[in-house]
Design an enzyme around this catalytic site. Sequence first.
Site, PDB file in Angstrom:
ATOM      1  N   GLU A  34      -2.815   7.289  -0.353  1.00 38.89           N
ATOM      2  CA  GLU A  34      -1.862   6.802   0.365  1.00 38.89           C
ATOM      3  C   GLU A  34      -2.554   7.088   2.013  1.00 38.89           C
ATOM      4  O   GLU A  34      -2.294   6.192   2.776  1.00 38.89           O
ATOM      5  CB  GLU A  34      -0.729   7.919   0.637  1.00 38.89           C
ATOM      6  CG  GLU A  34       0.011   8.210  -0.868  1.00 38.89           C
ATOM      7  CD  GLU A  34       0.783   6.804  -1.281  1.00 38.89           C
ATOM      8  OE1 GLU A  34       0.640   5.823  -0.510  1.00 38.89           O
ATOM      9  OE2 GLU A  34       1.195   7.064  -2.415  1.00 38.89           O
TER      10      GLU A  34
ATOM     11  N   GLU B  32       3.611   4.699   3.756  1.00 37.93           N
ATOM     12  CA  GLU B  32       2.619   5.659   3.075  1.00 37.93           C
ATOM     13  C   GLU B  32       2.877   7.187   3.545  1.00 37.93           C
ATOM     14  O   GLU B  32       2.232   8.022   2.719  1.00 37.93           O
ATOM     15  CB  GLU B  32       1.050   5.011   3.344  1.00 37.93           C
ATOM     16  CG  GLU B  32       0.972   3.632   2.970  1.00 37.93           C
ATOM     17  CD  GLU B  32       1.218   3.146   1.641  1.00 37.93           C
ATOM     18  OE1 GLU B  32       1.228   4.216   0.845  1.00 37.93           O
ATOM     19  OE2 GLU B  32       1.486   1.919   1.408  1.00 37.93           O
TER      20      GLU B  32
ATOM     21  N   HIS C  66       5.072   8.749   1.238  1.00 38.57           N
ATOM     22  CA  HIS C  66       4.657   8.932  -0.148  1.00 38.57           C
ATOM     23  C   HIS C  66       3.543  10.017   0.101  1.00 38.57           C
ATOM     24  O   HIS C  66       3.707  10.970  -1.047  1.00 38.57           O
ATOM     25  CB  HIS C  66       3.908   7.820  -0.470  1.00 38.57           C
ATOM     26  CG  HIS C  66       4.521   6.540  -0.659  1.00 38.57           C
ATOM     27  ND1 HIS C  66       4.020   5.293  -0.837  1.00 38.57           N
ATOM     28  CD2 HIS C  66       5.966   6.307  -0.649  1.00 38.57           C
ATOM     29  CE1 HIS C  66       5.027   4.495  -0.905  1.00 38.57           C
ATOM     30  NE2 HIS C  66       6.370   4.967  -0.746  1.00 38.57           N
TER      31      HIS C  66
ATOM     32  N   TYR D   7       5.763  17.497  -0.943  1.00 35.78           N
ATOM     33  CA  TYR D   7       6.824  18.246  -1.605  1.00 35.78           C
ATOM     34  C   TYR D   7       6.885  18.845  -3.247  1.00 35.78           C
ATOM     35  O   TYR D   7       7.196  19.800  -3.789  1.00 35.78           O
ATOM     36  CB  TYR D   7       7.959  17.358  -1.452  1.00 35.78           C
ATOM     37  CG  TYR D   7       9.339  17.830  -2.136  1.00 35.78           C
ATOM     38  CD1 TYR D   7      10.008  18.918  -1.562  1.00 35.78           C
ATOM     39  CD2 TYR D   7       9.995  16.961  -3.228  1.00 35.78           C
ATOM     40  CE1 TYR D   7      11.248  19.449  -2.114  1.00 35.78           C
ATOM     41  CE2 TYR D   7      11.094  17.437  -3.643  1.00 35.78           C
ATOM     42  CZ  TYR D   7      11.854  18.613  -3.122  1.00 35.78           C
ATOM     43  OH  TYR D   7      12.889  18.941  -3.681  1.00 35.78           O
TER      44      TYR D   7
ATOM     45  N   GLU E 256      -3.379  -1.507  -4.041  1.00 36.40           N
ATOM     46  CA  GLU E 256      -1.934  -1.018  -4.233  1.00 36.40           C
ATOM     47  C   GLU E 256      -1.315  -1.955  -5.491  1.00 36.40           C
ATOM     48  O   GLU E 256      -0.475  -1.409  -6.406  1.00 36.40           O
ATOM     49  CB  GLU E 256      -1.137  -1.526  -3.101  1.00 36.40           C
ATOM     50  CG  GLU E 256      -1.518  -0.695  -1.883  1.00 36.40           C
ATOM     51  CD  GLU E 256      -0.383  -0.855  -0.676  1.00 36.40           C
ATOM     52  OE1 GLU E 256      -0.330  -2.010  -0.252  1.00 36.40           O
ATOM     53  OE2 GLU E 256       0.323   0.122  -0.427  1.00 36.40           O
TER      54      GLU E 256
ATOM     55  N   HIS F  11       5.181  -3.721  -0.520  1.00 38.03           N
ATOM     56  CA  HIS F  11       3.714  -3.608   0.138  1.00 38.03           C
ATOM     57  C   HIS F  11       3.061  -4.946  -0.304  1.00 38.03           C
ATOM     58  O   HIS F  11       2.179  -5.400   0.325  1.00 38.03           O
ATOM     59  CB  HIS F  11       2.864  -2.395  -0.130  1.00 38.03           C
ATOM     60  CG  HIS F  11       3.744  -1.201   0.583  1.00 38.03           C
ATOM     61  ND1 HIS F  11       3.201  -0.077   0.455  1.00 38.03           N
ATOM     62  CD2 HIS F  11       4.983  -1.315   1.131  1.00 38.03           C
ATOM     63  CE1 HIS F  11       4.288   0.954   0.873  1.00 38.03           C
ATOM     64  NE2 HIS F  11       5.325   0.211   1.444  1.00 38.03           N
TER      65      HIS F  11
HETATM   66 FE   LIG Z   1       1.547   1.208  -0.312  1.00 35.55          FE
HETATM   67 FE   LIG Z   2       1.953   4.285  -1.158  1.00 36.88          FE
END
Ligand SMILES: [Fe+2]
Ligand SMILES: [Fe+2]
Length: 363
Positions: free
Chosen positions: A100, A131, A134, A140, A203, A240
């Site tokens: 990320e 990003e 993410h 978390y 990605e 993305h």
């Molecule tokens: Fe992405």
């Molecule tokens: Fe991502």
Amino acid sequence: MSENTTTYTVGNRTFVLDKEKADAAIAAKAVINGRDTMFFNILPLKYQWAYDLYKTMKNNHWEPEDIQMQTDIQQWQGNDISDVERWIIKMGIGYFSAAEGIVGDNILHVVRELVTAPELKLVLGRHAHEENIHADSLVYMISSLGINPHECEAMFEDIPTIKAKNNFVVSNSRALRRDVDLTVLENKQALAKNIFMFGQVMEGTQFYGLFGMILSLYRQNKFPGIGQMFRYTLRDESNHIEVFRNLLNTLITENPDIWTKEFQQDLRDTMAEGVRLEKEFIRDCLPVSAVGLSCEEFEQYIDYISDRRLVNCRLEPLIGGVENPFPWLSESMDLKKEQNFFEGKVTEYQKASALAGADDDEL
Ligand SMILES: [Fe+2]
Ligand SMILES: [Fe+2]
């Protein structure tokens, strides 16, 4: 309306602009080498797709803390989960923590710096922000399960096939930083390659090995909170991939000199190298049999995905005619098909008008 004005519609809003000035503004907008201005003049819009994707992405907003982790915590601490399954989760968190950051850094320091049209900068800003979401979702997960973050970091630093995957993209990004002269063909091709590499190879293909592993666990009702976060992440990733694909296709339309036979072959070779690294990573690192899948099918899935990425960029597939061995995986990535998925707090972010989830095309 006088002869000197023209009407533009953006969503349900209408603007009347001076025709001459609007035409000049549109003519000065380009993916690269367009008018460079400090003024964020989104109107008149030239790249409607970029503005539309920005809206879609924003309407898909989610926050990690809204996802319940109670079951995940119980499972993590209980005896029904194997060590291999715990290891898959740590590997997923470890790889994506690095990935990320790499993607976000490339958007901000390379792509968003080099494009000139404001609506392109707009959608790329949102892309970089996603990003961040993410990366934050991984924090978390780590904190909810009580995982030592250094353990996940070690995954990234100590495992050669992960290092190889990351070096492959980082070296390209480092070679192309903000001051490059984009009137030179070689540099235009380097930017186009960067956009292809990050959007379609990294990605678009290299994320899918671990996505598949984690969603396989999710399918067996293991780690439902983590699975749900990865599904949201995947929905974002599909946007993305589309942003970068549209960017590449528009760049080439405006600069057809980029699109030589040699360059097309270079992109196919780049995808082939990305696929090779991903398969090496799968063979070395992913205990696919532990989630009830076979290594051959898993590699076939990567071939299937990568060929779709190439074809969508008007390139010849590497193999051609590959069947999707895991239709269930595409299904579980498709948020539109699960009626109740948006029930709960997360729905509050989701405007009724934007319930369209991941584009089927990307799955
Ligand atoms: Fe992405
Ligand atoms: Fe991502």
